[in-house]
Design an enzyme around this catalytic site. Structure first.
Site, short mmCIF file in Angstrom:
data_model
loop_
_atom_site.label_atom_id
_atom_site.label_comp_id
_atom_site.label_asym_id
_atom_site.label_seq_id
_atom_site.Cartn_x
_atom_site.Cartn_y
_atom_site.Cartn_z
N ASN A 140 -17.06 -18.22 -25.95
CA ASN A 140 -17.26 -19.00 -24.74
C ASN A 140 -15.98 -19.81 -24.46
O ASN A 140 -14.97 -19.63 -25.13
CB ASN A 140 -18.47 -19.94 -24.94
N CYS A 178 -22.43 -23.78 -24.66
CA CYS A 178 -22.02 -24.39 -23.38
C CYS A 178 -21.40 -25.76 -23.65
O CYS A 178 -22.06 -26.65 -24.20
CB CYS A 178 -23.21 -24.54 -22.44
C1 LIG Z 1 -17.75 -20.91 -13.70
C2 LIG Z 1 -18.21 -20.46 -15.06
C3 LIG Z 1 -19.55 -20.56 -15.41
C4 LIG Z 1 -19.98 -20.14 -16.67
N1 LIG Z 1 -21.32 -20.21 -16.98
C5 LIG Z 1 -21.76 -19.72 -18.17
C6 LIG Z 1 -23.16 -19.70 -18.48
O1 LIG Z 1 -24.02 -20.10 -17.68
N2 LIG Z 1 -23.54 -19.22 -19.70
C7 LIG Z 1 -22.62 -18.74 -20.62
O2 LIG Z 1 -23.00 -18.31 -21.71
N3 LIG Z 1 -21.29 -18.74 -20.34
C8 LIG Z 1 -20.85 -19.21 -19.15
N4 LIG Z 1 -19.50 -19.18 -18.86
C9 LIG Z 1 -18.55 -18.62 -19.85
C10 LIG Z 1 -18.19 -17.17 -19.52
O3 LIG Z 1 -19.34 -16.33 -19.53
C11 LIG Z 1 -17.13 -16.61 -20.51
O4 LIG Z 1 -17.69 -16.55 -21.79
C12 LIG Z 1 -15.86 -17.45 -20.56
O5 LIG Z 1 -15.50 -17.92 -19.27
C13 LIG Z 1 -14.67 -16.69 -21.15
O6 LIG Z 1 -14.34 -15.51 -20.43
P1 LIG Z 1 -13.26 -15.45 -19.21
O7 LIG Z 1 -12.00 -16.11 -19.68
O8 LIG Z 1 -13.11 -14.00 -18.89
O9 LIG Z 1 -13.89 -16.20 -18.07
C14 LIG Z 1 -19.05 -19.61 -17.60
C15 LIG Z 1 -17.69 -19.51 -17.24
C16 LIG Z 1 -17.26 -19.92 -15.99
C17 LIG Z 1 -15.80 -19.78 -15.64
#
Ligand SMILES: Cc1cc2nc3c(=O)[nH]c(=O)nc-3n(C[C@H](O)[C@H](O)[C@H](O)COP(=O)(O)O)c2cc1C
Length: 313
Positions: free
Chosen positions: A196, A134
């Site tokens: 992430n 994170c």
């Molecule tokens: C609003 C938001 C909150 C997120 N919260 C978490 C979280 O609590 N724990 C985590 O491991 N990843 C978290 N992520 C990361 C996502 O799970 C993911 O790994 C990352 O956004 C990449 O994928 P995407 O481009 O499809 O969103 C978060 C992402 C977003 C956009």
């Protein structure tokens, strides 16, 4: 004659009905999805719960989200009601839904990760995902994920706290992701999530201030796909040889994106930011992967994993 592919995937000890999951932080604690018109829990492989810490957290000061011309920045700061509340109040509600649920855990110390894992070990979640990546918290988070020694310590502590499959979610904000991948495999992770969000910031040029309350945040969505693909390709170099499955993610919007991640080494994929615009996108991705398998006469999605063809020079 076309063969109907089986969409089931086997990721170490975790079996999913199909390879597409809803990613942590983008799907709440699952129950919200009962109110999304047309959403069918049984059509997604798994739902990964919002990041959870031992004690409740308020999260970062607002604004916590900023749209940029290419990608979304967030700095939620792990707002959550604490692991005991999730385990005792939220999970009994959501676990009756016909999909797999995966806990996503975070902590400021190695002991906190282990304690949260112990709490989820006693629940019906199918796996525990360790968020050592994170970018939006001051302690823990990416500080653990960018140091292979600390990352290994967290995984080893969680390993001794649970018998459930462990997924370790890696950060792309490192010089060489393979070093951290090797360390978490050596200390007992069953599966790797990659990747992430990428660290970024947004500035209001007229007010001359940062847009996010936390100043910096994590960039996600279509903008990060090429960068995320390369990270998964690199992780596969290490994990593929050791038989450790990868859950590929970062900017997946379509079946085509998902298949690209599988070609570079993912055994399953996750959809996050795309859900905010299109809550039913995961089901469409599952259908698109299936159509692709039929067209290619493949009997399971795992036939795609790591099959990228590299032209010889
Ligand atoms: C609003 C938001 C909150 C997120 N919260 C978490 C979280 O609590 N724990 C985590 O491991 N990843 C978290 N992520 C990361 C996502 O799970 C993911 O790994 C990352 O956004 C990449 O994928 P995407 O481009 O499809 O969103 C978060 C992402 C977003 C956009």
């Amino acid at each position: 004659m076309s063969v109907e592919p089986s969409m089931e995937v086997h990721l170490a000890g975790l079996t999913l009905s199909n390879p597409v999951m809803l990613l942590s932080g983008c799907a709440g604690f699952g129950e919200e999805w009962a109110h999304v018109e047309g959403f069918d829990f049984s059509k997604v492989g798994a739902i990964c719960l919002k990041g959870t810490t031992l004690h409740p957290r308020e999260g970062n000061p607002p604004p916590r989200v900023a749209e940029t011309p290419s990608g979304m920045l967030n700095a939620i700061g792990l707002q959550n009601p604490g692991a005991r509340h999730v385990a005792e109040v939220i999970l009994p509600q959501v676990l009756r839904r016909p999909t797999r649920f995966i806990a996503n855990i975070a902590g400021s110390t190695v002991e906190e990760y282990a304690e949260v894992a112990r709490i989820f070990d006693d629940t019906g979640v199918s796996a525990i995902e360790i968020n050592i990546s994170c970018p939006n918290v001051k302690e823990g988070g990416v500080a653990f994920g960018s140091d292979p020694v600390m990352a290994a310590r967290v995984v080893a502590a969680v390993r001794s706290a649970t018998s459930k499959p462990i997924i370790t979610k890696l950060s792309p904000n490192v010089t060489d992701i393979r070093v951290v991948a090797r360390a978490v495999i050596d200390s007992g992770t069953d599966i790797i999530s990659a990747v992430n969000t990428f660290m970024g910031m947004a500035v209001d040029w007229m007010k001359e201030t940062p847009i996010l309350g936390n100043i910096q945040g994590g960039l996600s969505g279509a903008a990060i796909k090429p960068a995320a693909l390369l990270q998964v390709w690199r992780v596969y170099e290490v994990a593929g040889a050791r038989g450790i499955p990868i859950i590929g993610q970062g900017g997946i919007l379509s079946a085509r994106d998902a298949i690209e991640f599988m070609l570079v080494g993912a055994s399953a994929v996750g959809v996050g930011t795309a859900l905010f615009q299109s809550p039913l996108v995961a089901e469409k991705i599952v259908a698109g992967i299936r159509d692709h398998l039929v067209a290619k006469k493949l009997d399971t999605p795992q036939r795609l994993t790591g099959t990228l063809k590299i032209p010889s020079a």
